[in-house]
Design a protein around this motif. Structure first.
Motif, PDB file in Angstrom:
ATOM      1  N   THR A 243      64.049 -55.114  34.079  1.00  0.00           N
ATOM      2  CA  THR A 243      64.877 -54.506  34.545  1.00  0.00           C
ATOM      3  C   THR A 243      65.202 -52.684  34.449  1.00  0.00           C
ATOM      4  O   THR A 243      64.382 -52.675  33.784  1.00  0.00           O
ATOM      5  CB  THR A 243      66.389 -55.252  34.325  1.00  0.00           C
ATOM      6  N   GLY A 244      65.838 -52.217  35.384  1.00  0.00           N
ATOM      7  CA  GLY A 244      66.194 -50.840  35.228  1.00  0.00           C
ATOM      8  C   GLY A 244      64.314 -50.095  35.044  1.00  0.00           C
ATOM      9  O   GLY A 244      64.945 -48.869  34.281  1.00  0.00           O
ATOM     10  N   THR A 245      63.913 -50.976  35.483  1.00  0.00           N
ATOM     11  CA  THR A 245      62.229 -49.617  35.087  1.00  0.00           C
ATOM     12  C   THR A 245      61.570 -49.700  36.803  1.00  0.00           C
ATOM     13  O   THR A 245      62.080 -50.551  37.596  1.00  0.00           O
ATOM     14  CB  THR A 245      61.304 -50.598  34.250  1.00  0.00           C
ATOM     15  N   ASP A 246      60.879 -48.803  36.319  1.00  0.00           N
ATOM     16  CA  ASP A 246      59.690 -49.277  37.597  1.00  0.00           C
ATOM     17  C   ASP A 246      58.430 -49.730  37.966  1.00  0.00           C
ATOM     18  O   ASP A 246      57.595 -49.694  36.433  1.00  0.00           O
ATOM     19  CB  ASP A 246      59.187 -47.832  38.241  1.00  0.00           C
ATOM     20  N   LEU A 247      57.920 -50.797  38.448  1.00  0.00           N
ATOM     21  CA  LEU A 247      56.119 -51.287  38.533  1.00  0.00           C
ATOM     22  C   LEU A 247      55.727 -50.854  39.554  1.00  0.00           C
ATOM     23  O   LEU A 247      55.223 -50.810  40.832  1.00  0.00           O
ATOM     24  CB  LEU A 247      56.789 -52.453  38.998  1.00  0.00           C
ATOM     25  N   ARG A 248      54.289 -49.542  39.162  1.00  0.00           N
ATOM     26  CA  ARG A 248      53.616 -49.325  39.907  1.00  0.00           C
ATOM     27  C   ARG A 248      52.750 -50.299  40.261  1.00  0.00           C
ATOM     28  O   ARG A 248      52.234 -50.786  39.185  1.00  0.00           O
ATOM     29  CB  ARG A 248      52.474 -48.306  38.980  1.00  0.00           C
ATOM     30  N   VAL A 249      52.418 -50.234  41.359  1.00  0.00           N
ATOM     31  CA  VAL A 249      51.234 -50.932  42.065  1.00  0.00           C
ATOM     32  C   VAL A 249      50.349 -50.257  42.652  1.00  0.00           C
ATOM     33  O   VAL A 249      50.191 -49.614  44.347  1.00  0.00           O
ATOM     34  CB  VAL A 249      51.427 -52.203  43.308  1.00  0.00           C
ATOM     35  N   ASP A 250      49.567 -49.371  41.940  1.00  0.00           N
ATOM     36  CA  ASP A 250      48.913 -47.911  42.437  1.00  0.00           C
ATOM     37  C   ASP A 250      47.459 -48.679  42.464  1.00  0.00           C
ATOM     38  O   ASP A 250      46.531 -47.260  42.751  1.00  0.00           O
ATOM     39  CB  ASP A 250      49.536 -47.494  42.168  1.00  0.00           C
ATOM     40  N   GLY A 251      46.599 -48.979  42.229  1.00  0.00           N
ATOM     41  CA  GLY A 251      45.210 -49.249  42.150  1.00  0.00           C
ATOM     42  C   GLY A 251      45.092 -48.308  40.805  1.00  0.00           C
ATOM     43  O   GLY A 251      44.231 -48.220  40.607  1.00  0.00           O
ATOM     44  N   GLY A 252      46.068 -47.851  40.059  1.00  0.00           N
ATOM     45  CA  GLY A 252      45.759 -46.354  38.922  1.00  0.00           C
ATOM     46  C   GLY A 252      45.814 -45.037  39.587  1.00  0.00           C
ATOM     47  O   GLY A 252      45.405 -44.487  38.369  1.00  0.00           O
ATOM     48  N   VAL A 253      46.147 -45.159  40.428  1.00  0.00           N
ATOM     49  CA  VAL A 253      46.015 -43.784  41.251  1.00  0.00           C
ATOM     50  C   VAL A 253      47.008 -42.282  40.120  1.00  0.00           C
ATOM     51  O   VAL A 253      45.496 -41.564  39.729  1.00  0.00           O
ATOM     52  CB  VAL A 253      46.666 -43.483  42.533  1.00  0.00           C
ATOM     53  N   VAL A 254      47.909 -43.365  40.052  1.00  0.00           N
ATOM     54  CA  VAL A 254      48.842 -42.170  38.613  1.00  0.00           C
ATOM     55  C   VAL A 254      48.361 -41.610  37.950  1.00  0.00           C
ATOM     56  O   VAL A 254      48.463 -40.775  37.037  1.00  0.00           O
ATOM     57  CB  VAL A 254      50.294 -42.127  39.098  1.00  0.00           C
ATOM     58  N   ALA A 255      47.764 -43.108  37.013  1.00  0.00           N
ATOM     59  CA  ALA A 255      47.385 -42.738  35.791  1.00  0.00           C
ATOM     60  C   ALA A 255      46.148 -41.379  36.081  1.00  0.00           C
ATOM     61  O   ALA A 255      45.913 -40.524  34.733  1.00  0.00           O
ATOM     62  CB  ALA A 255      46.575 -44.386  35.266  1.00  0.00           C
ATOM     63  N   VAL A 256      45.270 -41.155  36.939  1.00  0.00           N
ATOM     64  CA  VAL A 256      44.122 -40.380  37.364  1.00  0.00           C
ATOM     65  C   VAL A 256      44.895 -39.363  36.965  1.00  0.00           C
ATOM     66  O   VAL A 256      44.463 -38.097  37.440  1.00  0.00           O
ATOM     67  CB  VAL A 256      43.497 -40.686  38.274  1.00  0.00           C
ATOM     68  N   MET A 257      45.872 -39.340  37.723  1.00  0.00           N
ATOM     69  CA  MET A 257      46.960 -38.001  38.816  1.00  0.00           C
ATOM     70  C   MET A 257      46.857 -37.277  37.307  1.00  0.00           C
ATOM     71  O   MET A 257      46.765 -35.784  37.366  1.00  0.00           O
ATOM     72  CB  MET A 257      48.063 -38.589  39.899  1.00  0.00           C
ATOM     73  N   ARG A 258      47.456 -38.195  36.507  1.00  0.00           N
ATOM     74  CA  ARG A 258      48.458 -37.478  34.594  1.00  0.00           C
ATOM     75  C   ARG A 258      47.111 -37.179  33.827  1.00  0.00           C
ATOM     76  O   ARG A 258      47.837 -36.711  33.273  1.00  0.00           O
ATOM     77  CB  ARG A 258      49.549 -37.973  34.334  1.00  0.00           C
ATOM     78  N   THR A 259      45.996 -37.660  34.117  1.00  0.00           N
ATOM     79  CA  THR A 259      45.383 -37.974  33.128  1.00  0.00           C
ATOM     80  C   THR A 259      43.616 -36.614  33.424  1.00  0.00           C
ATOM     81  O   THR A 259      42.887 -35.944  32.739  1.00  0.00           O
ATOM     82  CB  THR A 259      44.647 -39.275  33.070  1.00  0.00           C
ATOM     83  N   ASP A 260      43.182 -36.662  34.649  1.00  0.00           N
ATOM     84  CA  ASP A 260      42.271 -35.958  35.563  1.00  0.00           C
ATOM     85  C   ASP A 260      42.270 -34.274  35.328  1.00  0.00           C
ATOM     86  O   ASP A 260      43.134 -34.237  36.809  1.00  0.00           O
ATOM     87  CB  ASP A 260      41.723 -36.689  36.413  1.00  0.00           C
ATOM     88  N   PRO A 261      41.776 -33.618  34.638  1.00  0.00           N
ATOM     89  CA  PRO A 261      42.319 -32.511  34.889  1.00  0.00           C
ATOM     90  C   PRO A 261      41.849 -31.614  36.505  1.00  0.00           C
ATOM     91  O   PRO A 261      41.530 -30.732  36.724  1.00  0.00           O
ATOM     92  CB  PRO A 261      41.533 -31.706  33.786  1.00  0.00           C
ATOM     93  N   ASN A 262      40.615 -32.345  36.805  1.00  0.00           N
ATOM     94  CA  ASN A 262      39.852 -32.447  38.244  1.00  0.00           C
ATOM     95  C   ASN A 262      40.912 -32.330  39.373  1.00  0.00           C
ATOM     96  O   ASN A 262      40.091 -32.173  40.830  1.00  0.00           O
ATOM     97  CB  ASN A 262      38.295 -32.585  37.961  1.00  0.00           C
TER      98      ASN A 262
END
Length: 265
Positions: A243-262
């Motif tokens: 509860t009180g949280t967010d579940l990402r069901v995104d195939g991992g795209v947020v992880a890439v957007m945050r970590t890939d400088p390119n």
């Protein structure tokens, strides 16, 4: 579980799939702007006692009709809130009003009708994870005087959409304690690129969508059924500590957007 399951945006891809998943579990209240589409969905659903409320969730009469139906049916079993506007569908102010302000009014109106075992799942977006934090004070109180005007300043629908979904994620965090006192839970779910008609329009309008798809570690779009599966889990006893949280069901795209400088180059 006794009570009514409320599904907003029920005529859309994710909402309709959620309705099919929960149709046999008890009565549903299906909400969307199109009465014709809601009426067309009803024959597909198993179970009995399902009903519809058609209209715009920003309208007080529509909210009142939803609350009255829940009161008349023993309280709230589940809220599955998928209704919303994408950046190609409206201007920033309208997007924020529908996606965030209406979400605040809906969850706060239904909270007193939640009880032991009730669950609310609000659809957020990966866009909320990349939105700026500079307007969090207004996101946390979007119904305050002037807040909607400040949030919509500049008029960019993409910025407005990102802010609206960040606000939804912050909303479930802010309301978790109050829902918990009633034995209920409230969470958000952030889909990535999902194969729905709404997302198809975004592909044509925003080149970054194609970049996101190319960068997604699971190299495809998700399906409305996969989002519905996640909603079923979040509403189930197996998620009783979530509860009180967010579940990402995104195939991992947020992880890439945050970590890939390119990304985005």
């Amino acid at each position: 579980m006794s009570g009514l399951t409320v599904i907003t945006g029920a005529a859309g891809g994710m909402g309709a799939e959620a309705a099919r998943r929960f149709a046999a579990s008890g009565p549903l209240l299906l909400c969307d702007v199109s009465e014709a589409k809601l009426s067309a969905l009803l024959p597909e659903l198993a179970g009995a006692g399902h009903r519809i409320v058609a209209g715009d969730l920003t309208e007080p009469a529509v909210l009142a009709a939803i609350v009255a139906a829940v009161e008349a049916n023993g309280g709230l079993a589940r809220l599955i809130h998928t209704a919303g506007l994408s950046p190609t569908m409206a201007d920033a102010r309208r997007i924020l009003d529908v996606n965030l302000c209406a979400s605040v009014r809906l969850t706060d109106a239904l909270a007193p009708l939640a009880g032991e075992g009730s669950a609310a799942v609000l659809i957020a977006s990966v866009a909320g994870h990349t939105a700026a934090s500079d307007r969090d004070a207004d996101l946390d109180d979007p119904l305050a005087d002037g807040a909607l005007d400040r949030l919509a300043a500049g008029g960019d629908p993409y910025a407005g959409y990102g802010y609206s979904k960040r606000g939804v994620m912050r909303l479930v965090e802010a309301r978790a304690a109050a829902w918990g006192k009633r034995g209920a839970r409230i969470v958000s779910l952030s889909p990535g690129l999902i194969d729905t008609p709404m997302n198809a329009a975004e592909f044509d309008a925003a080149p970054v969508i194609a970049q996101m798809l190319a960068a997604t570690p699971v190299p495809r779009m998700g399906s409305a059924g996969e989002i519905a599966d996640a909603i079923v889990y979040l509403c189930s006893p197996q998620a009783s500590f979530v509860t009180g949280t967010d579940l990402r069901v995104d195939g991992g795209v947020v992880a890439v957007m945050r970590t890939d400088p390119n990304f985005g180059q």
